[in-house]
Motif scaffolding. Structure first.
Motif, PDB file in Angstrom:
ATOM      1  N   GLY A 108       0.706  -1.291  -0.038  1.00 27.14           N
ATOM      2  CA  GLY A 108      -0.010  -0.019  -0.004  1.00 27.14           C
ATOM      3  C   GLY A 108       0.923   1.361  -0.242  1.00 27.14           C
ATOM      4  N   ILE A 109       1.806   1.344   0.573  1.00 33.73           N
ATOM      5  CA  ILE A 109       2.668   2.456   0.890  1.00 33.73           C
ATOM      6  C   ILE A 109       3.387   2.514  -0.580  1.00 33.73           C
ATOM      7  CG2 ILE A 109       4.759   3.445   1.854  1.00 33.73           C
ATOM      8  CD1 ILE A 109       4.051   1.834   4.468  1.00 33.73           C
ATOM      9  N   LEU A 110       3.852   1.618  -1.059  1.00 39.01           N
ATOM     10  CA  LEU A 110       4.462   1.722  -2.215  1.00 39.01           C
ATOM     11  C   LEU A 110       3.577   2.093  -3.335  1.00 39.01           C
ATOM     12  CD1 LEU A 110       6.504  -1.628  -2.402  1.00 39.01           C
ATOM     13  CD2 LEU A 110       7.462   0.611  -2.023  1.00 39.01           C
ATOM     14  N   ALA A 111       2.340   1.552  -3.314  1.00 43.03           N
ATOM     15  CA  ALA A 111       1.498   1.891  -4.485  1.00 43.03           C
ATOM     16  C   ALA A 111       1.167   3.587  -3.957  1.00 43.03           C
ATOM     17  CB  ALA A 111       0.211   1.236  -4.292  1.00 43.03           C
ATOM     18  N   ALA A 112       1.179   4.071  -3.041  1.00 45.37           N
ATOM     19  CA  ALA A 112       0.670   5.414  -2.790  1.00 45.37           C
ATOM     20  C   ALA A 112       1.982   6.338  -3.465  1.00 45.37           C
ATOM     21  CB  ALA A 112       0.527   5.672  -1.439  1.00 45.37           C
ATOM     22  N   ALA A 113       3.040   5.791  -3.055  1.00 46.14           N
ATOM     23  CA  ALA A 113       4.295   6.604  -3.834  1.00 46.14           C
ATOM     24  C   ALA A 113       4.219   6.601  -5.087  1.00 46.14           C
ATOM     25  CB  ALA A 113       5.600   5.969  -3.067  1.00 46.14           C
ATOM     26  N   ALA A 114       3.948   5.366  -5.722  1.00 50.59           N
ATOM     27  CA  ALA A 114       3.985   5.176  -7.239  1.00 50.59           C
ATOM     28  C   ALA A 114       3.060   6.243  -7.941  1.00 50.59           C
ATOM     29  CB  ALA A 114       3.601   3.723  -7.553  1.00 50.59           C
ATOM     30  N   CYS A 115       1.688   6.335  -6.993  1.00 54.63           N
ATOM     31  CA  CYS A 115       0.611   7.233  -7.705  1.00 54.63           C
ATOM     32  C   CYS A 115       1.219   8.829  -7.832  1.00 54.63           C
ATOM     33  CB  CYS A 115      -0.555   7.090  -6.673  1.00 54.63           C
ATOM     34  SG  CYS A 115      -1.524   5.558  -7.059  1.00 54.63           S
ATOM     35  N   ILE A 116       1.827   9.327  -6.506  1.00 54.84           N
ATOM     36  CA  ILE A 116       2.319  10.531  -6.562  1.00 54.84           C
ATOM     37  C   ILE A 116       3.397  10.467  -7.493  1.00 54.84           C
ATOM     38  CG2 ILE A 116       3.572  11.982  -4.970  1.00 54.84           C
ATOM     39  CD1 ILE A 116       2.189  10.872  -2.471  1.00 54.84           C
ATOM     40  N   ALA A 117       4.380   9.651  -7.728  1.00 51.50           N
ATOM     41  CA  ALA A 117       5.134   9.725  -8.686  1.00 51.50           C
ATOM     42  C   ALA A 117       4.656   9.840 -10.071  1.00 51.50           C
ATOM     43  CB  ALA A 117       6.313   8.563  -8.367  1.00 51.50           C
ATOM     44  N   THR A 118       3.662   9.230 -10.150  1.00 54.41           N
ATOM     45  CA  THR A 118       3.036   9.274 -11.676  1.00 54.41           C
ATOM     46  C   THR A 118       2.641  10.738 -12.059  1.00 54.41           C
ATOM     47  OG1 THR A 118       2.344   6.972 -11.518  1.00 54.41           O
ATOM     48  CG2 THR A 118       1.225   8.529 -13.172  1.00 54.41           C
ATOM     49  N   VAL A 119       2.002  11.453 -11.083  1.00 57.75           N
ATOM     50  CA  VAL A 119       1.442  12.669 -11.073  1.00 57.75           C
ATOM     51  C   VAL A 119       2.639  13.748 -11.245  1.00 57.75           C
ATOM     52  CG1 VAL A 119      -0.056  14.746 -10.020  1.00 57.75           C
ATOM     53  CG2 VAL A 119      -0.800  12.319  -9.830  1.00 57.75           C
ATOM     54  N   MET A 120       3.590  13.544 -10.535  1.00 58.19           N
ATOM     55  CA  MET A 120       4.841  14.400 -10.642  1.00 58.19           C
ATOM     56  C   MET A 120       5.515  14.151 -11.916  1.00 58.19           C
ATOM     57  SD  MET A 120       6.994  14.061  -6.990  1.00 58.19           S
ATOM     58  CE  MET A 120       8.137  15.432  -7.834  1.00 58.19           C
ATOM     59  N   CYS A 121       5.674  13.000 -12.478  1.00 61.33           N
ATOM     60  CA  CYS A 121       6.006  12.952 -13.717  1.00 61.33           C
ATOM     61  C   CYS A 121       5.336  13.596 -14.909  1.00 61.33           C
ATOM     62  CB  CYS A 121       6.145  11.302 -14.039  1.00 61.33           C
ATOM     63  SG  CYS A 121       7.567  10.286 -13.521  1.00 61.33           S
ATOM     64  N   THR A 122       3.849  13.549 -14.760  1.00 62.91           N
ATOM     65  CA  THR A 122       3.087  14.262 -15.581  1.00 62.91           C
ATOM     66  C   THR A 122       3.205  15.833 -15.707  1.00 62.91           C
ATOM     67  OG1 THR A 122       1.156  12.706 -15.297  1.00 62.91           O
ATOM     68  CG2 THR A 122       0.540  14.766 -16.026  1.00 62.91           C
TER      69      THR A 122
END
Length: 287
Positions: A108-122
């Motif tokens: 769950g923690i990794l998933a939350a970080a990956a979601c934020i990373a996706t938005v940051m990349c955008t």
């Protein structure tokens, strides 16, 4: 730049969906069973639908898979990898919850970080464009993340946190507009600086007589009076009205109204994000 409907839908929907996935991956709210199914279905429809719509803006959508190759140098490629990782990890985290199983906190923690990373990349895709002074700043990806987390808190029903985020993101957006105006005024230049000539430089002829991709996409000007009015509308719809609705005695109807108002305000803000992006090539087209 000309605001494309596909980009408006992509950045709005994917941001809301990924923001909701951040909270769900951290156990907010602590859903399971059919509740988990409903929340994760909504988040995947928003995030997945938004990311799919982004392919419509590509000149050759059938080549979208090739974007995964250039992850070393391209923020678009990094966004593609981050989005696949985020959706995959949230899927693994959600699966046991659908059957009232345990919460896999590390995933769950990794998933939350990956979601934020996706938005940051955008956001970093646009921040990397030096030719657009309004975007070329660290605040661009920061605002993308702020919008996503704020929308996610609203969708997740985290009222207290959502109110704080609405106030903070609204203030941050106002400051981002002001600093963006200052960057454009300071760095955009004139036809004199573009050509290196002195005196009164004027355009004798446009580079060509017909319209092309550059004139249609890059040389788009929104009137200052309209921009000011739309900024006010965005602030009211995206932040002020949802804050008022959440401050009233809670009801699901008011919660839905707050989410819809915020989403409408985000669309207006996103339209301005693209419409106010002055590209330096406009100097050669009589900007």
């Amino acid at each position: 730049m000309k605001p494309a409907a596909s980009l408006l839908a992509f950045t709005t929907l994917s941001g809301l969906g990924l923001g909701l996935l951040v909270f769900l991956s951290l156990g907010l709210p602590p859903v399971s069973g059919w509740g988990a199914f409903a929340f994760f279905a909504i988040s995947f429809l928003l995030a997945g639908g938004g990311l799919s719509i982004s392919a419509l803006h590509l000149g050759r959508p059938e080549r979208a898979l090739k974007a995964f190759r250039e992850w070393r140098t391209s923020w678009l490629s990094r966004e593609a990898w981050a989005s696949v990782t985020a959706l995959g990890l949230t899927g693994l985290y959600a699966l046991p919850l659908l059957f009232d199983g345990p919460r896999l906190w590390p995933i769950g923690i990794l998933a939350a970080a990956a979601c934020i990373a996706t938005v940051m990349c955008t956001g970093s895709i646009y921040a990397a464009l030096r030719a657009v002074p309004r975007w070329h700043h660290w605040s661009t990806p920061a605002m993308f993340v702020a919008y996503a987390v704020t929308g996610g808190a609203l969708l997740a029903g985290q009222v207290t946190m959502a109110m704080a985020l609405l106030a903070a993101t609204g203030i941050a957006q106002f400051l981002a507009w002001r600093t963006g105006d200052a960057r454009v005024a300071r760095r955009f230049g004139t036809r004199n600086t573009a050509t290196g000539l002195h005196g009164h430089v004027r355009l004798f002829e446009r580079p060509h007589t017909g319209e092309n991709y550059v004139t249609e996409e890059m040389v788009f000007v929104v009137a200052r009076k309209h921009a000011t009015k739309l900024r006010s509308i965005a602030l009211v719809l995206a932040f002020a009205l949802p804050l008022v609705l959440l401050a009233l005695p809670f009801s699901h109807l008011l919660g839905v109204a707050a989410v819809l108002s915020h989403a409408a305000g985000v669309v207006v803000a996103r339209w301005l994000f693209f419409a106010e992006a002055e590209h330096v090539v406009g100097l050669y087209y009589g900007r």
